[in-house]
Design an enzyme around this catalytic site. Structure first.
Site, short mmCIF file in Angstrom:
data_model
loop_
_atom_site.label_atom_id
_atom_site.label_comp_id
_atom_site.label_asym_id
_atom_site.label_seq_id
_atom_site.Cartn_x
_atom_site.Cartn_y
_atom_site.Cartn_z
N ARG A 111 0.88 -1.18 0.00
CA ARG A 111 0.00 0.00 0.00
C ARG A 111 0.91 1.22 0.00
O ARG A 111 1.71 1.41 0.92
CB ARG A 111 -0.91 -0.01 1.23
CG ARG A 111 -1.67 1.30 1.40
CD ARG A 111 -2.79 1.19 2.42
NE ARG A 111 -3.91 0.45 1.90
CZ ARG A 111 -5.16 0.52 2.39
NH1 ARG A 111 -5.44 1.31 3.41
NH2 ARG A 111 -6.13 -0.20 1.86
N HIS B 199 -7.34 0.54 -6.49
CA HIS B 199 -7.56 -0.30 -5.30
C HIS B 199 -8.25 -1.60 -5.76
O HIS B 199 -9.40 -1.85 -5.42
CB HIS B 199 -8.43 0.47 -4.30
CG HIS B 199 -8.44 -0.12 -2.92
ND1 HIS B 199 -7.61 -1.15 -2.52
CD2 HIS B 199 -9.21 0.17 -1.82
CE1 HIS B 199 -7.85 -1.46 -1.27
NE2 HIS B 199 -8.81 -0.68 -0.82
N GLN C 213 -10.20 -4.19 -3.38
CA GLN C 213 -11.54 -3.80 -2.93
C GLN C 213 -12.60 -4.23 -3.94
O GLN C 213 -13.71 -4.61 -3.58
CB GLN C 213 -11.60 -2.28 -2.72
CG GLN C 213 -12.94 -1.78 -2.22
CD GLN C 213 -13.23 -2.19 -0.79
OE1 GLN C 213 -12.41 -1.98 0.10
NE2 GLN C 213 -14.39 -2.77 -0.54
N ASP D 248 -17.36 7.00 -2.10
CA ASP D 248 -16.14 6.89 -1.29
C ASP D 248 -15.89 8.28 -0.69
O ASP D 248 -16.54 9.26 -1.11
CB ASP D 248 -14.97 6.45 -2.20
CG ASP D 248 -13.68 6.17 -1.43
OD1 ASP D 248 -13.73 6.05 -0.19
OD2 ASP D 248 -12.62 6.05 -2.08
N CYS E 136 -16.36 1.45 0.30
CA CYS E 136 -15.22 0.63 0.71
C CYS E 136 -14.88 0.79 2.18
O CYS E 136 -14.25 -0.07 2.77
CB CYS E 136 -14.01 0.94 -0.16
SG CYS E 136 -13.42 2.64 -0.04
N ARG F 77 -13.65 -8.81 2.04
CA ARG F 77 -12.24 -8.51 1.77
C ARG F 77 -11.39 -9.73 2.14
O ARG F 77 -10.45 -10.09 1.44
CB ARG F 77 -11.77 -7.30 2.58
CG ARG F 77 -12.46 -5.98 2.28
CD ARG F 77 -12.20 -5.51 0.86
NE ARG F 77 -10.77 -5.42 0.57
CZ ARG F 77 -9.97 -4.40 0.89
NH1 ARG F 77 -10.49 -3.34 1.46
NH2 ARG F 77 -8.68 -4.42 0.60
#
Ligand code: CP
Ligand code: NVA
Length: 298
Positions: free
Chosen positions: A101, A128, A131, A216, A256, A284
């Site tokens: 990340r 991402h 996700q 988001d 998310c 996830r």
């Protein structure tokens, strides 16, 4: 054979991605079916905060009888400027897979170019993809195939939005994006997928008849200083009950997480029955477990 990385959804074929989604659902129902990964180690390099992504990787690897090593930026040599290319080769000598990340997507790409073990994007400024595995799994779980459906993205044209554009291509759905001026997704990416993606300034037309509505945060990690300015720029882009009422009557809501109730989403939508954010978060773990199994099993 060249090593398989997962830097964006574009690294895998639709068949491979659909296999991972099916497998994630299978492993959720019957965890005992997973192909164990004893003595395998997943390295985790995180230069930004995380709850879900890190937890999902650590728990998944643990359930697969493997292990993880977490490298925080602050106390690894990467954080003190050791070249990414050198770090990639050092890690590949000791671990079997690396999840990263970081900020610049290009940094992840450089790491992967020097890594002889699979590298997974655990979030960059641009994408991402992990996700999206969970999001598609969650949609399939609640509503069946996402192929041919309409998804509305309301808000920032950010890393999540970019991965939704890739997902529209890979999983065969239409994506209607509503983003304010100056916060549109990457123009080249939009152009590449223009047959599947529509961009407008109008959240109401984007959610019209949508099967899934997604948003988001307005300020992503690394943009904290812009938070107040962004609250002004995104006025009118909140996903609330009025907006959700324009979507299909059985439309799902996803985010998310972490979410800011009262900003990009109202508390009443986030906590409503059609909000599947808690399943999305749990998935996830199942989908990242399926991804690890896919990447590590010969
Ligand atoms: N959705 C997500 O990636 O959450 P974390 O930042 O907690 O990992
Ligand atoms: N767009 C958000 C996603 C967090 C999971 C961010 O990058 O901070």
């Amino acid at each position: 054979m060249s090593v398989k990385h997962f830097l964006t959804l574009q690294d895998l074929s639709s068949n491979e991605l659909n296999h991972i989604i099916r497998r994630a659902e299978e492993l959720k129902k019957n965890p005992g079916l997973a192909v164990a990964q004893p003595r395998k180690t997943l390295g985790l390099i995180f230069e930004k905060s995380s709850t879900r992504t890190r937890l999902a990787f650590e728990v998944a690897m643990n359930q697969l009888d493997g292990s993880t090593v977490f490298l925080a930026n602050a106390d690894s040599q990467l954080g003190r400027g050791e070249p990414i290319e050198d770090s990639a080769r050092v890690l590949a000598g000791m671990v079997d897979c690396v999840a990263i990340r970081t900020f610049a997507h290009e940094k992840l790409q450089r790491f992967a170019a020097y890594s002889s073990v699979p590298v997974i994007n655990a979030l960059t400024d641009d994408f991402h993809p992990c996700q999206l595995l969970a999001d598609v799994q969650t949609f399939v779980e609640h509503r069946g195939s996402i192929s041919g459906k309409t998804v509305a993205w309301v808000g920032d044209g950010n890393n999540m939005c970019h991965s939704y554009i890739n997902a529209a291509d890979k999983f065969d759905f239409q994506l209607k994006i509503a983003a304010p001026e100056g916060f549109e997704p990457n123009a080249d990416l939009l152009n590449t997928h223009k047959s599947r993606v529509q961009l407008s300034r109008n959240p109401k037309s984007a959610v019209q008849d949508a099967d899934l509505v997604v948003t988001d945060v307005w300020a992503s990690m690394g943009q904290e200083e812009e938070q107040n300015q962004r609250i002004t720029s995104f006025a009118g882009y909140q996903v609330n009950e009025e907006l959700m009422s324009l979507a299909q009557s059985d439309a799902l809501f996803m985010h998310c997480l972490p979410a800011h109730r009262g900003e990009e989403v109202s508390a009443s939508v986030l906590d409503a029955a059609d909000s599947v954010v808690w399943d999305e978060a749990e998935n996830r773990m199942h989908s990242q477990k399926a991804l690890i199994e896919f990447l590590l099993t010969p």
